[in-house]
Write a protein that holds these residues in place. Structure first.
Motif, PDB file in Angstrom:
ATOM      1  N   GLY A 133     -48.545 -10.852 -38.075  1.00  0.00           N
ATOM      2  CA  GLY A 133     -47.822 -11.219 -36.860  1.00  0.00           C
ATOM      3  C   GLY A 133     -46.338 -11.372 -37.112  1.00  0.00           C
ATOM      4  O   GLY A 133     -45.512 -10.960 -36.286  1.00  0.00           O
ATOM      5  N   GLY A 134     -45.984 -11.961 -38.247  1.00  0.00           N
ATOM      6  CA  GLY A 134     -44.566 -12.103 -38.596  1.00  0.00           C
ATOM      7  C   GLY A 134     -43.887 -10.768 -38.798  1.00  0.00           C
ATOM      8  O   GLY A 134     -42.736 -10.565 -38.377  1.00  0.00           O
TER       9      GLY A 134
ATOM     10  N   VAL B 158     -52.949 -17.778 -35.712  1.00  0.00           N
ATOM     11  CA  VAL B 158     -53.155 -19.220 -35.644  1.00  0.00           C
ATOM     12  C   VAL B 158     -54.583 -19.537 -35.203  1.00  0.00           C
ATOM     13  O   VAL B 158     -55.245 -20.427 -35.761  1.00  0.00           O
ATOM     14  CB  VAL B 158     -52.134 -19.858 -34.679  1.00  0.00           C
ATOM     15  CG1 VAL B 158     -52.455 -21.330 -34.444  1.00  0.00           C
ATOM     16  CG2 VAL B 158     -50.723 -19.715 -35.229  1.00  0.00           C
ATOM     17  N   CYS B 159     -55.070 -18.794 -34.206  1.00  0.00           N
ATOM     18  CA  CYS B 159     -56.436 -19.020 -33.717  1.00  0.00           C
ATOM     19  C   CYS B 159     -57.460 -18.791 -34.826  1.00  0.00           C
ATOM     20  O   CYS B 159     -58.389 -19.583 -34.991  1.00  0.00           O
ATOM     21  CB  CYS B 159     -56.710 -18.091 -32.543  1.00  0.00           C
ATOM     22  SG  CYS B 159     -58.402 -18.166 -31.923  1.00  0.00           S
ATOM     23  N   SER B 160     -57.294 -17.709 -35.591  1.00  0.00           N
ATOM     24  CA  SER B 160     -58.265 -17.397 -36.652  1.00  0.00           C
ATOM     25  C   SER B 160     -58.225 -18.434 -37.766  1.00  0.00           C
ATOM     26  O   SER B 160     -59.268 -18.795 -38.318  1.00  0.00           O
ATOM     27  CB  SER B 160     -58.005 -15.999 -37.217  1.00  0.00           C
ATOM     28  OG  SER B 160     -56.708 -15.919 -37.782  1.00  0.00           O
TER      29      SER B 160
ATOM     30  N   ALA C 298     -57.256 -15.723 -43.141  1.00  0.00           N
ATOM     31  CA  ALA C 298     -56.649 -15.943 -41.833  1.00  0.00           C
ATOM     32  C   ALA C 298     -55.127 -15.922 -41.908  1.00  0.00           C
ATOM     33  O   ALA C 298     -54.461 -15.479 -40.958  1.00  0.00           O
ATOM     34  CB  ALA C 298     -57.132 -17.273 -41.260  1.00  0.00           C
ATOM     35  N   ALA C 299     -54.558 -16.393 -43.023  1.00  0.00           N
ATOM     36  CA  ALA C 299     -53.097 -16.410 -43.169  1.00  0.00           C
ATOM     37  C   ALA C 299     -52.517 -15.001 -43.176  1.00  0.00           C
ATOM     38  O   ALA C 299     -51.356 -14.799 -42.804  1.00  0.00           O
ATOM     39  CB  ALA C 299     -52.711 -17.138 -44.449  1.00  0.00           C
TER      40      ALA C 299
ATOM     41  N   ILE D 272     -47.186 -22.948 -40.271  1.00  0.00           N
ATOM     42  CA  ILE D 272     -46.973 -21.631 -40.877  1.00  0.00           C
ATOM     43  C   ILE D 272     -46.431 -20.648 -39.851  1.00  0.00           C
ATOM     44  O   ILE D 272     -45.590 -19.798 -40.160  1.00  0.00           O
ATOM     45  CB  ILE D 272     -48.282 -21.112 -41.500  1.00  0.00           C
ATOM     46  CG1 ILE D 272     -48.645 -21.949 -42.735  1.00  0.00           C
ATOM     47  CG2 ILE D 272     -48.164 -19.646 -41.894  1.00  0.00           C
ATOM     48  CD1 ILE D 272     -49.949 -21.564 -43.374  1.00  0.00           C
ATOM     49  N   SER D 273     -46.916 -20.741 -38.599  1.00  0.00           N
ATOM     50  CA  SER D 273     -46.420 -19.827 -37.565  1.00  0.00           C
ATOM     51  C   SER D 273     -44.923 -20.024 -37.338  1.00  0.00           C
ATOM     52  O   SER D 273     -44.170 -19.053 -37.200  1.00  0.00           O
ATOM     53  CB  SER D 273     -47.190 -20.036 -36.260  1.00  0.00           C
ATOM     54  OG  SER D 273     -46.860 -21.278 -35.660  1.00  0.00           O
TER      55      SER D 273
END
Length: 433
Positions: free
Chosen positions: A322-323, A40-42, A315-316, A405-406
């Motif tokens: 992460g997911g 998310v930060c990126s 970035a996504a 998206i997160s």
């Protein structure tokens, strides 16, 4: 207990169980959230930096004027080599005063034509000396280029008519030349001619510490001296002589630049072809170039869209990684808690209760990581702006997109582990060691 209250009780119980389970393994939960945090930060930070860079480029183009067409004199390629070794004749090329008149009276929808002559020289006041650009132009320059007047006035029609030795200087040059004296009460010297300073302006399209193209490193850009075009023609002539190791070189150029201001943006694109066609009729050499800020602006906007898509896609990937990390941990957790699942099923828990419990845990991880990522994603561009003077722009849609998206990633990657847990046979789960 009524059905709605019973469902509400089950949801609250599942949420509490999910949070309690995560708190039992704080380090593991925190490490699992790192993927979402960095993702998310990126997304937010990269889009903010890209948006800022694009905005700065577009603003520079807009300052050139969306209804303007800029024509510059350029040395023809065939004269580049011959001119550099010549010491006995002057190369003649570029735009002329006749070109400016033809553009004014031939091209339709022309609002005004601004000729400019630019000479590189040194300007002196007392013991101070600075390199500068002497720009001979007409009074309408201030309106076409939208300069910001700091004090005094800009050039007037009577200055042009009577070839007066007056000038307007940029604020940066005024600070460097005049330390304790008011520039408006002073005269500056260029070569052997003195000019009365009548105004000071801000050059919004320049940066003081950027070097000039072809000049020494560190020379300021905010170094313009504006004089009437008739004065420039009279004082400097039309032939520029430069000394070199082999003797000297000379170039004859009447005008270095012509800015054509059109009535509206619709007329700009059509006028570009008409101007190019008209100039080619009177220029056998390829000694001019056209710059259309409107086209540059549209290209910059298209590049911005592509740049945002590329940065967002890169970035996504972090969010997807992460997911996957969350999914991997949750699958391991299902194996760890097989007996717990069997016990809950034996005590009457339904499949949907097990699904909701594990799904809530993944959503808490992803949303918790998303919230921390949003905070860091807002802070990083601010720190970049402070430390590097780079413009960054955080757009609300990038924050919503990254956080959304997160959350969706947590749900998507949590469904499979949750369903696997719900499908366990209660008896086999109780026997699991």
């Amino acid at each position: 207990m009524s059905a709605p209250k019973l469902n509400q009780h089950r949801i609250v119980t599942s949420v509490l169980l999910g949070i309690k389970s995560l708190m039992l393994h704080k380090l593991r939960s925190g490490l699992t959230m790192l993927g979402m945090i960095f993702g998310v930060c990126s997304v937010i930070a990269m889009l903010a930096i890209g948006e800022g860079a694009s905005h700065e480029a577009q603003e520079r183009i807009k300052r050139l004027g969306s209804t303007n067409i800029i024509i510059n004199s350029v040395k023809p390629p065939e004269q580049q080599d011959s001119g550099s070794n010549s010491s006995s004749f002057a190369l003649s090329y570029g735009l002329t005063y006749d070109d400016a008149s033809r553009l004014q009276y031939t091209i339709p929808n022309v609002e005004s034509v601004l000729p400019m002559r630019i000479i590189r020289d040194n300007v002196r006041f007392s013991q101070n000396q600075e390199p500068c650009q002497v720009i001979g132009t007409h009074p309408q320059y201030a309106n076409i280029q939208k300069v910001q007047l700091v004090s005094g006035r800009f050039l007037a029609a009577m200055d042009e008519k009577h070839q007066r030795n007056v000038c307007v200087i940029t604020s940066g040059l005024a600070r460097r030349l005049f330390t304790y004296q008011d520039p408006l009460e002073s005269t500056i010297r260029i070569q052997d001619v003195y000019y009365q300073v009548v105004g000071i302006i801000n050059e919004t399209g320049t940066l003081e510490q950027r070097p000039q193209q072809g000049e020494s490193e560190g020379e300021a850009l905010d170094n313009n001296v504006y004089i009437p075009l008739s004065t420039a023609r009279s004082r400097f002539g039309e032939t520029i002589v430069r000394s070199n190791a082999g003797g000297f070189s000379a170039e004859t150029i009447e005008l270095h630049r012509i800015i054509v201001k059109m009535a509206n943006t619709d007329a700009v694109i059509a006028a570009e072809q008409q101007i190019a066609s008209l100039l080619r009729r009177f220029h056998e050499q390829n000694d001019f170039e056209l710059i259309v800020p409107l086209q540059l602006l549209r290209e910059a906007e298209a590049t911005k869209r592509m740049f945002s898509i590329v940065l967002g896609s890169i970035a996504a990937i972090s969010l997807i990684v992460g997911g996957i990390g969350i999914m991997n941990i949750m699958l391991a957790t299902v194996t760890e808690r097989t007996r717990e699942i069997g016990l809950r099923r034996a005590l009457g828990a339904k499949k949907q209760d097990i699904v909701s419990q594990f799904l809530i845990e993944t959503v808490v991880l992803s949303i918790g990581g998303g919230l921390v990522g949003v905070i860091l994603g807002v802070l990083v561009p601010v720190l970049v702006s402070i430390s590097t003077d780079m413009i960054t722009i955080i757009t609300p849609w990038s924050v919503i997109l990254a956080f959304g998206i997160s959350g969706l990633t947590g749900i998507a990657f949590g469904i499979y582990p949750a369903s696997q847990a719900a499908e366990l046979d209660p008896i086999e789960a109780l026997r699991h060691e």
